[in-house]
Design a protein around this motif. Sequence first.
Motif, PDB file in Angstrom:
ATOM      1  N   MET A   1     -81.626  25.381  -2.395  1.00  0.00           N
ATOM      2  CA  MET A   1     -81.777  23.971  -2.735  1.00  0.00           C
ATOM      3  C   MET A   1     -81.931  23.843  -4.251  1.00  0.00           C
ATOM      4  SD  MET A   1     -84.288  21.393  -0.893  1.00  0.00           S
ATOM      5  CE  MET A   1     -85.188  20.175  -1.736  1.00  0.00           C
ATOM      6  N   SER A   2     -81.151  23.003  -4.856  1.00  0.00           N
ATOM      7  CA  SER A   2     -81.218  22.851  -6.310  1.00  0.00           C
ATOM      8  C   SER A   2     -82.128  21.682  -6.684  1.00  0.00           C
ATOM      9  CB  SER A   2     -79.816  22.646  -6.887  1.00  0.00           C
ATOM     10  OG  SER A   2     -79.269  21.473  -6.365  1.00  0.00           O
ATOM     11  N   THR A   3     -82.659  21.763  -7.883  1.00  0.00           N
ATOM     12  CA  THR A   3     -83.521  20.718  -8.409  1.00  0.00           C
ATOM     13  C   THR A   3     -82.732  19.939  -9.449  1.00  0.00           C
ATOM     14  OG1 THR A   3     -85.420  22.144  -8.092  1.00  0.00           O
ATOM     15  CG2 THR A   3     -85.712  20.258  -9.530  1.00  0.00           C
ATOM     16  N   PHE A   4     -82.819  18.640  -9.388  1.00  0.00           N
ATOM     17  CA  PHE A   4     -82.139  17.788 -10.355  1.00  0.00           C
ATOM     18  C   PHE A   4     -83.189  17.128 -11.228  1.00  0.00           C
ATOM     19  CE2 PHE A   4     -77.984  18.376  -8.815  1.00  0.00           C
ATOM     20  CZ  PHE A   4     -78.092  18.553  -7.440  1.00  0.00           C
ATOM     21  N   TYR A   5     -83.186  17.468 -12.503  1.00  0.00           N
ATOM     22  CA  TYR A   5     -84.184  16.950 -13.422  1.00  0.00           C
ATOM     23  C   TYR A   5     -83.825  15.566 -13.960  1.00  0.00           C
ATOM     24  CZ  TYR A   5     -85.983  21.621 -13.132  1.00  0.00           C
ATOM     25  OH  TYR A   5     -86.504  22.789 -12.654  1.00  0.00           O
ATOM     26  N   TYR A   6     -82.538  15.251 -13.947  1.00  0.00           N
ATOM     27  CA  TYR A   6     -82.092  13.986 -14.531  1.00  0.00           C
ATOM     28  C   TYR A   6     -81.873  12.924 -13.445  1.00  0.00           C
ATOM     29  CZ  TYR A   6     -81.449  17.019 -18.505  1.00  0.00           C
ATOM     30  OH  TYR A   6     -81.662  17.915 -19.510  1.00  0.00           O
ATOM     31  N   THR A   7     -82.936  12.619 -12.734  1.00  0.00           N
ATOM     32  CA  THR A   7     -82.875  11.588 -11.701  1.00  0.00           C
ATOM     33  C   THR A   7     -84.058  10.642 -11.869  1.00  0.00           C
ATOM     34  OG1 THR A   7     -84.217  12.757 -10.070  1.00  0.00           O
ATOM     35  CG2 THR A   7     -81.838  13.225 -10.068  1.00  0.00           C
ATOM     36  N   SER A   8     -83.930   9.469 -11.274  1.00  0.00           N
ATOM     37  CA  SER A   8     -85.006   8.476 -11.382  1.00  0.00           C
ATOM     38  C   SER A   8     -86.242   8.874 -10.582  1.00  0.00           C
ATOM     39  CB  SER A   8     -84.506   7.104 -10.934  1.00  0.00           C
ATOM     40  OG  SER A   8     -84.105   7.159  -9.586  1.00  0.00           O
ATOM     41  N   THR A   9     -86.125   9.902  -9.754  1.00  0.00           N
ATOM     42  CA  THR A   9     -87.298  10.364  -8.997  1.00  0.00           C
ATOM     43  C   THR A   9     -88.142  11.352  -9.799  1.00  0.00           C
ATOM     44  OG1 THR A   9     -86.003  12.111  -7.948  1.00  0.00           O
ATOM     45  CG2 THR A   9     -86.175  10.009  -6.766  1.00  0.00           C
ATOM     46  N   ASN A  10     -87.608  11.830 -10.906  1.00  0.00           N
ATOM     47  CA  ASN A  10     -88.335  12.770 -11.763  1.00  0.00           C
ATOM     48  C   ASN A  10     -89.172  11.971 -12.772  1.00  0.00           C
ATOM     49  OD1 ASN A  10     -89.237  14.606 -13.680  1.00  0.00           O
ATOM     50  ND2 ASN A  10     -87.280  15.666 -13.847  1.00  0.00           N
ATOM     51  N   THR A  11     -90.482  12.041 -12.624  1.00  0.00           N
ATOM     52  CA  THR A  11     -91.391  11.293 -13.500  1.00  0.00           C
ATOM     53  C   THR A  11     -91.186  11.651 -14.965  1.00  0.00           C
ATOM     54  OG1 THR A  11     -93.000  11.207 -11.732  1.00  0.00           O
ATOM     55  CG2 THR A  11     -93.824  10.785 -13.935  1.00  0.00           C
ATOM     56  N   VAL A  12     -91.006  12.918 -15.258  1.00  0.00           N
ATOM     57  CA  VAL A  12     -90.815  13.348 -16.645  1.00  0.00           C
ATOM     58  C   VAL A  12     -89.559  12.698 -17.223  1.00  0.00           C
ATOM     59  CG1 VAL A  12     -90.366  15.323 -18.165  1.00  0.00           C
ATOM     60  CG2 VAL A  12     -92.051  15.518 -16.323  1.00  0.00           C
ATOM     61  N   PHE A  13     -88.477  12.711 -16.457  1.00  0.00           N
ATOM     62  CA  PHE A  13     -87.231  12.120 -16.934  1.00  0.00           C
ATOM     63  C   PHE A  13     -87.366  10.609 -17.115  1.00  0.00           C
ATOM     64  CE2 PHE A  13     -82.727  10.680 -16.155  1.00  0.00           C
ATOM     65  CZ  PHE A  13     -82.255  11.081 -17.393  1.00  0.00           C
ATOM     66  N   ARG A  14     -88.009   9.937 -16.174  1.00  0.00           N
ATOM     67  CA  ARG A  14     -88.222   8.489 -16.303  1.00  0.00           C
ATOM     68  C   ARG A  14     -89.031   8.170 -17.552  1.00  0.00           C
ATOM     69  NH1 ARG A  14     -90.033   8.299 -11.025  1.00  0.00           N
ATOM     70  NH2 ARG A  14     -92.015   7.521 -11.774  1.00  0.00           N
ATOM     71  N   ASN A  15     -90.105   8.920 -17.769  1.00  0.00           N
ATOM     72  CA  ASN A  15     -90.926   8.699 -18.970  1.00  0.00           C
ATOM     73  C   ASN A  15     -90.121   8.960 -20.238  1.00  0.00           C
ATOM     74  OD1 ASN A  15     -93.182   7.999 -17.470  1.00  0.00           O
ATOM     75  ND2 ASN A  15     -93.987  10.077 -17.452  1.00  0.00           N
ATOM     76  N   PHE A  16     -89.342  10.038 -20.210  1.00  0.00           N
ATOM     77  CA  PHE A  16     -88.504  10.349 -21.369  1.00  0.00           C
ATOM     78  C   PHE A  16     -87.519   9.211 -21.638  1.00  0.00           C
ATOM     79  CE2 PHE A  16     -84.406  11.944 -22.927  1.00  0.00           C
ATOM     80  CZ  PHE A  16     -84.787  12.268 -24.215  1.00  0.00           C
ATOM     81  N   LEU A  17     -86.828   8.749 -20.595  1.00  0.00           N
ATOM     82  CA  LEU A  17     -85.866   7.663 -20.777  1.00  0.00           C
ATOM     83  C   LEU A  17     -86.523   6.427 -21.369  1.00  0.00           C
ATOM     84  CD1 LEU A  17     -83.577   7.710 -17.608  1.00  0.00           C
ATOM     85  CD2 LEU A  17     -83.001   8.370 -19.947  1.00  0.00           C
TER      86      LEU A  17
END
Length: 151
Positions: A1-17
Motif C-alpha cells: 500500500m502506498s502513501t500519498f503525501y500530496y492529498t487533502s487528507t494529509n494535514t501536513v500538506f494542507r497546512n503547507f498549502l
Amino acid sequence: MSTFYYTSTNTVFRNFLFYAILSILKMMIMSFLTVAQRLRKNVFANPEDIIPKKGKTVLPTTSDPDVERVRRNHLNDIENIIPFVLIGLCYVACNPDSNVSLWHFRIFFFSRILHTISYQLPLPQPSRRVTFFIGLIVTVSMAIQTLLVVS
C-alpha cells in the motif's frame, strides 16, 4: 500500500498549502504595491508607461527611492518565498511531524509579513535583518530535515 503525501487528507500538506499560498499571494501583492507607488509618484521605468502631466515633462527613471524600496522588498520576497515553496514540497514528501511542520510554515509566513512591515515603514535595523534570517532559518531547517531523511 502506498502513501500519498500530496492529498487533502494529509494535514501536513494542507497546512503547507495554506501557508505557501498565503506567502505567494503576499508576494504577488508586492507587485500591486510597486505599481501603486509608481502611479502615486508618476515614476515609470519605461517611456510608454508615463502618464503625461500638463506643463510637466516626465522622463523615465529607475532611481526613485520610494518605488525602489517597494521593488527591492518584492525582489526579496521572490528570493525567499520561491525556495520556501520548493523546499516545502520536498519536506512534505518526507512525512514530517505535523506540529513541527505547522510551526515551520507559520513562522516562515509571519517572518515575511514582519519583514515587509519593517522594510516599508522603515523600522530601524536589526528588525528587517532579524525577520529575514528567521525565514531563512526555517527554510534551511526544512531542507536539512529533508536531506537527513533521503540520505
